[in-house]
Design a protein around this motif. Structure first.
Motif, PDB file in Angstrom:
ATOM      1  N   LEU A 334       0.831  -1.198   0.000  1.00 39.27           N
ATOM      2  CA  LEU A 334       0.000   0.000   0.000  1.00 39.27           C
ATOM      3  C   LEU A 334       0.872   1.258   0.000  1.00 39.27           C
ATOM      4  CD1 LEU A 334      -2.655   1.568   0.250  1.00 39.27           C
ATOM      5  CD2 LEU A 334      -2.563   1.169   2.735  1.00 39.27           C
ATOM      6  N   ALA A 335       1.924   1.291   0.826  1.00 37.09           N
ATOM      7  CA  ALA A 335       2.802   2.462   0.885  1.00 37.09           C
ATOM      8  C   ALA A 335       3.459   2.717  -0.467  1.00 37.09           C
ATOM      9  CB  ALA A 335       3.863   2.270   1.966  1.00 37.09           C
ATOM     10  N   ALA A 336       3.881   1.646  -1.144  1.00 38.14           N
ATOM     11  CA  ALA A 336       4.500   1.799  -2.463  1.00 38.14           C
ATOM     12  C   ALA A 336       3.494   2.317  -3.478  1.00 38.14           C
ATOM     13  CB  ALA A 336       5.082   0.468  -2.926  1.00 38.14           C
ATOM     14  N   TRP A 337       2.267   1.822  -3.414  1.00 41.47           N
ATOM     15  CA  TRP A 337       1.238   2.248  -4.366  1.00 41.47           C
ATOM     16  C   TRP A 337       0.879   3.718  -4.152  1.00 41.47           C
ATOM     17  CZ3 TRP A 337      -3.801   4.070  -4.284  1.00 41.47           C
ATOM     18  CH2 TRP A 337      -4.518   3.973  -5.489  1.00 41.47           C
ATOM     19  N   LEU A 338       0.698   4.126  -2.894  1.00 35.49           N
ATOM     20  CA  LEU A 338       0.326   5.506  -2.600  1.00 35.49           C
ATOM     21  C   LEU A 338       1.405   6.496  -3.034  1.00 35.49           C
ATOM     22  CD1 LEU A 338      -1.275   5.101   0.948  1.00 35.49           C
ATOM     23  CD2 LEU A 338      -2.472   5.828  -1.131  1.00 35.49           C
ATOM     24  N   THR A 339       2.663   6.072  -3.044  1.00 30.73           N
ATOM     25  CA  THR A 339       3.762   6.982  -3.378  1.00 30.73           C
ATOM     26  C   THR A 339       4.276   6.782  -4.799  1.00 30.73           C
ATOM     27  OG1 THR A 339       5.358   5.442  -2.382  1.00 30.73           O
ATOM     28  CG2 THR A 339       4.513   7.215  -0.982  1.00 30.73           C
ATOM     29  N   ALA A 340       3.639   5.898  -5.583  1.00 35.05           N
ATOM     30  CA  ALA A 340       4.033   5.706  -6.977  1.00 35.05           C
ATOM     31  C   ALA A 340       3.668   6.944  -7.796  1.00 35.05           C
ATOM     32  CB  ALA A 340       3.345   4.459  -7.547  1.00 35.05           C
ATOM     33  N   PRO A 341       4.356   7.185  -8.916  1.00 36.39           N
ATOM     34  CA  PRO A 341       4.133   8.413  -9.683  1.00 36.39           C
ATOM     35  C   PRO A 341       2.678   8.692 -10.025  1.00 36.39           C
ATOM     36  CG  PRO A 341       6.094   7.308 -10.479  1.00 36.39           C
ATOM     37  CD  PRO A 341       5.474   6.384  -9.472  1.00 36.39           C
ATOM     38  N   GLU A 342       1.935   7.705 -10.479  1.00 37.27           N
ATOM     39  CA  GLU A 342       0.553   7.944 -10.890  1.00 37.27           C
ATOM     40  C   GLU A 342      -0.279   8.462  -9.723  1.00 37.27           C
ATOM     41  OE1 GLU A 342      -3.148   5.676 -13.153  1.00 37.27           O
ATOM     42  OE2 GLU A 342      -1.305   4.588 -12.688  1.00 37.27           O
ATOM     43  N   GLN A 343      -0.069   7.879  -8.557  1.00 43.29           N
ATOM     44  CA  GLN A 343      -0.821   8.334  -7.378  1.00 43.29           C
ATOM     45  C   GLN A 343      -0.316   9.700  -6.890  1.00 43.29           C
ATOM     46  OE1 GLN A 343      -2.188   5.426  -8.624  1.00 43.29           O
ATOM     47  NE2 GLN A 343      -0.383   4.518  -7.618  1.00 43.29           N
ATOM     48  N   GLN A 344       0.973   9.978  -7.036  1.00 42.66           N
ATOM     49  CA  GLN A 344       1.482  11.280  -6.611  1.00 42.66           C
ATOM     50  C   GLN A 344       0.889  12.415  -7.450  1.00 42.66           C
ATOM     51  OE1 GLN A 344       5.646  11.795  -5.908  1.00 42.66           O
ATOM     52  NE2 GLN A 344       5.672  10.321  -4.236  1.00 42.66           N
ATOM     53  N   VAL A 345       0.617  12.141  -8.721  1.00 43.49           N
ATOM     54  CA  VAL A 345      -0.048  13.141  -9.548  1.00 43.49           C
ATOM     55  C   VAL A 345      -1.431  13.445  -8.986  1.00 43.49           C
ATOM     56  CG1 VAL A 345      -1.059  13.596 -11.822  1.00 43.49           C
ATOM     57  CG2 VAL A 345       1.219  12.571 -11.650  1.00 43.49           C
ATOM     58  N   LYS A 346      -2.165  12.413  -8.621  1.00 42.97           N
ATOM     59  CA  LYS A 346      -3.505  12.602  -8.064  1.00 42.97           C
ATOM     60  C   LYS A 346      -3.439  13.261  -6.688  1.00 42.97           C
ATOM     61  CE  LYS A 346      -5.147   8.504 -10.540  1.00 42.97           C
ATOM     62  NZ  LYS A 346      -5.621   7.101 -10.413  1.00 42.97           N
ATOM     63  N   GLN A 347      -2.462  12.873  -5.895  1.00 42.27           N
ATOM     64  CA  GLN A 347      -2.309  13.481  -4.572  1.00 42.27           C
ATOM     65  C   GLN A 347      -2.023  14.970  -4.704  1.00 42.27           C
ATOM     66  OE1 GLN A 347       1.313  12.645  -2.477  1.00 42.27           O
ATOM     67  NE2 GLN A 347       0.429  13.045  -0.460  1.00 42.27           N
ATOM     68  N   SER A 348      -1.178  15.327  -5.661  1.00 42.00           N
ATOM     69  CA  SER A 348      -0.846  16.734  -5.860  1.00 42.00           C
ATOM     70  C   SER A 348      -2.085  17.551  -6.201  1.00 42.00           C
ATOM     71  CB  SER A 348       0.196  16.869  -6.979  1.00 42.00           C
ATOM     72  OG  SER A 348       0.492  18.223  -7.236  1.00 42.00           O
ATOM     73  N   ALA A 349      -2.949  17.001  -7.048  1.00 41.43           N
ATOM     74  CA  ALA A 349      -4.174  17.708  -7.418  1.00 41.43           C
ATOM     75  C   ALA A 349      -5.106  17.880  -6.225  1.00 41.43           C
ATOM     76  CB  ALA A 349      -4.886  16.957  -8.537  1.00 41.43           C
ATOM     77  N   ALA A 350      -5.128  16.873  -5.342  1.00 41.21           N
ATOM     78  CA  ALA A 350      -6.042  16.908  -4.200  1.00 41.21           C
ATOM     79  C   ALA A 350      -5.516  17.761  -3.051  1.00 41.21           C
ATOM     80  CB  ALA A 350      -6.309  15.490  -3.703  1.00 41.21           C
ATOM     81  N   ALA A 351      -4.189  17.775  -2.863  1.00 42.18           N
ATOM     82  CA  ALA A 351      -3.622  18.423  -1.680  1.00 42.18           C
ATOM     83  C   ALA A 351      -2.805  19.670  -1.999  1.00 42.18           C
ATOM     84  CB  ALA A 351      -2.746  17.422  -0.917  1.00 42.18           C
ATOM     85  N   ASN A 352      -2.652  20.003  -3.280  1.00 50.47           N
ATOM     86  CA  ASN A 352      -1.838  21.156  -3.677  1.00 50.47           C
ATOM     87  C   ASN A 352      -0.409  21.047  -3.152  1.00 50.47           C
ATOM     88  OD1 ASN A 352      -3.438  23.525  -5.114  1.00 50.47           O
ATOM     89  ND2 ASN A 352      -4.842  22.586  -3.634  1.00 50.47           N
ATOM     90  N   ASN A 353       0.157  19.840  -3.223  1.00 50.81           N
ATOM     91  CA  ASN A 353       1.567  19.696  -2.878  1.00 50.81           C
ATOM     92  C   ASN A 353       2.360  19.337  -4.132  1.00 50.81           C
ATOM     93  OD1 ASN A 353       1.161  16.943  -3.296  1.00 50.81           O
ATOM     94  ND2 ASN A 353       1.007  16.473  -1.117  1.00 50.81           N
TER      95      ASN A 353
END
Length: 439
Positions: A334-353
């Protein structure tokens, strides 16, 4: 904006994600993989705004049998207390725990209480990250104890309406030049603040502690030397920066705001201050504050590709798996999936990081999505530019304590006008000895 030192293309994103998931599924953990017939509940603890809610649901949909129980703590300091209290008790930690850069040094002192992610394929996916971020999550024995989430390259937020009132330019590129562009200095930052204060009678920045933290983060060595020794008393370079800030605050440049409060966001809409130091994640914080105070794009905030003193990183986090987890293989996956590039793009959109993986950074730059709240600023391009040249500063075990409990109270002496630079510095040294040296 180009990525001359970054040779991967965005088309590699899907392949690297597949590799990450394949690698993390073949660790040495003994538990049976999760499935519909073998359900597993994974607990995750984060702090602040990680932007993970939709990702949790997506992961559950992709992984039958896995359910995620999310726990979010209201801030990094409280998350630190929660983590170390549970480490001391030997129980209660989640399967996946978010660790902030500022207290990563303390985690490294107990790194044997966290799973070595090398056992779950960390080396196979290490090239996902900018090299210094992956190295930060690696302990002195080569054990990888955290996968990087975001990083905090710093730009400068400014209020267009307030700049116009002071006769300053309002176009973000002209603002960058106003501060000196690539040669921007803190001396220019404070001089402009004095000009602004003279023209408007108002404060320049929100409070001294955030400015101070930004200044210290730019030093080759901050509160600790690279070999782990305290680096404050007798540090003439650090004291010179402190005096520069103290002089600006004495001249009325600080609005004496409460950290991470700002009068429930009102200070961002009522003209209390005109500039704010902005690591990438701060844009998400400002968004929350503006919304809380009823503000929006009309409030006048923008962000410029410039920062006094040059490249600097403030913050960023990691996802770690405690040894106490009963499902280390599933937690590592789960930690690897959450920090993989595809998820980081989505995280950036959601959290403005801003992501710490190279391909996610490229994706955000290429997407060129304007940030409506900040005058349609090209968020990805600006922070990719600010990330160039960042060198990770060594963070010692009590770095966050020094920032929050040593210097923040001492700097309040300056913000409130209740003491001189000497008195504030001496208070910091006293607190340092009381809370760190002799504790």
């Amino acid at each position: 904006m180009t990525f001359s030192r970054r040779t991967r293309t965005i088309t590699a994103l899907t392949g690297s994600l597949a590799l990450a998931l394949a690698a993390t599924g073949c660790g040495t953990g003994s538990e049976e993989p999760a499935s519909a017939e073998n359900p597993v509940e994974l607990t995750v603890t984060t702090f602040g705004n990680f932007g993970y809610d939709d990702l949790y649901a997506e992961y559950e949909a992709q992984n039958p049998g896995v359910t995620i129980e999310a726990n979010n703590i209201d801030g990094s300091a409280n998350a630190r207390t929660d983590t170390f209290t549970k480490l001391a008790a030997g129980s209660g930690l989640s399967d996946v725990v978010a660790v902030e850069e500022g207290w990563l040094g303390s985690i490294m002192e107990v790194s044997d209480q966290f799973v070595d992610l090398n056992e779950y394929g960390a080396q196979d996916i290490k090239d996902n990250w900018v090299d210094w971020k992956f190295e930060q999550g690696t302990d002195p024995n080569g054990r990888v104890i955290g996968y990087g989430t975001d990083i905090g390259p710093q730009a400068l937020c400014f209020n267009q309406d307030l700049f116009e009132a002071a006769g300053f330019p309002t176009d973000r590129e002209e603002v960058a030049e106003l501060f000196g562009g690539d040669d921007a200095t803190w001396e220019t930052y404070f001089d402009l603040g004095r000009q602004y204060n003279e023209a408007t009678g108002k404060a320049w920045y929100d409070q001294s502690a955030f400015v101070w933290n930004s200044m210290v983060n730019q030093m080759e060595e901050g509160y600790y030397t690279t070999d782990g020794e305290l680096n404050i008393e007798g540090n003439d370079a650090m004291r010179a920066k402190f005096d520069l800030l103290a002089a600006g605050t004495a001249d009325g440049l600080s609005a004496n705001q409460k950290q991470f409060d700002w009068g429930k966001g009102k200070a961002f809409v009522d003209g209390s201050f005109a500039v704010h130091v902005c690591p990438a994640w701060m844009l998400g914080t400002i968004k929350e504050q503006l919304e809380s105070a009823g503000g929006g794009p009309e409030s006048g905030w923008d962000v410029a590709d410039v920062f006094p003193g040059g490249a600097s990183n403030w913050g960023g986090a990691f996802l770690s798996v405690p040894e106490s987890s009963e499902n280390p293989a599933e937690a590592a996956k789960l930690a690897a999936w959450l920090t993989a590039p595809e998820q980081q793009v989505k995280q950036s959109a959601a959290a403005n990081n801003f992501p710490s993986t190279i391909e996610a950074q490229q994706a955000i730059v290429e997407a060129a999505v304007p940030n409506e709240l900040f005058n349609d600023a090209p968020y990805g391009e600006i922070f990719a530019s600010r990330a160039e040249g960042v060198v990770a500063q060594f963070k010692g075990p009590q770095d966050s304590v020094i920032q929050e409990n040593v210097f923040a109270p001492a700097l309040k002496i300056l913000d409130t006008g209740s003491g001189t630079a000497d008195e504030a510095w001496n208070e910091a040294v006293k607190l340092l000895n009381d809370l760190v040296v002799n504790n």
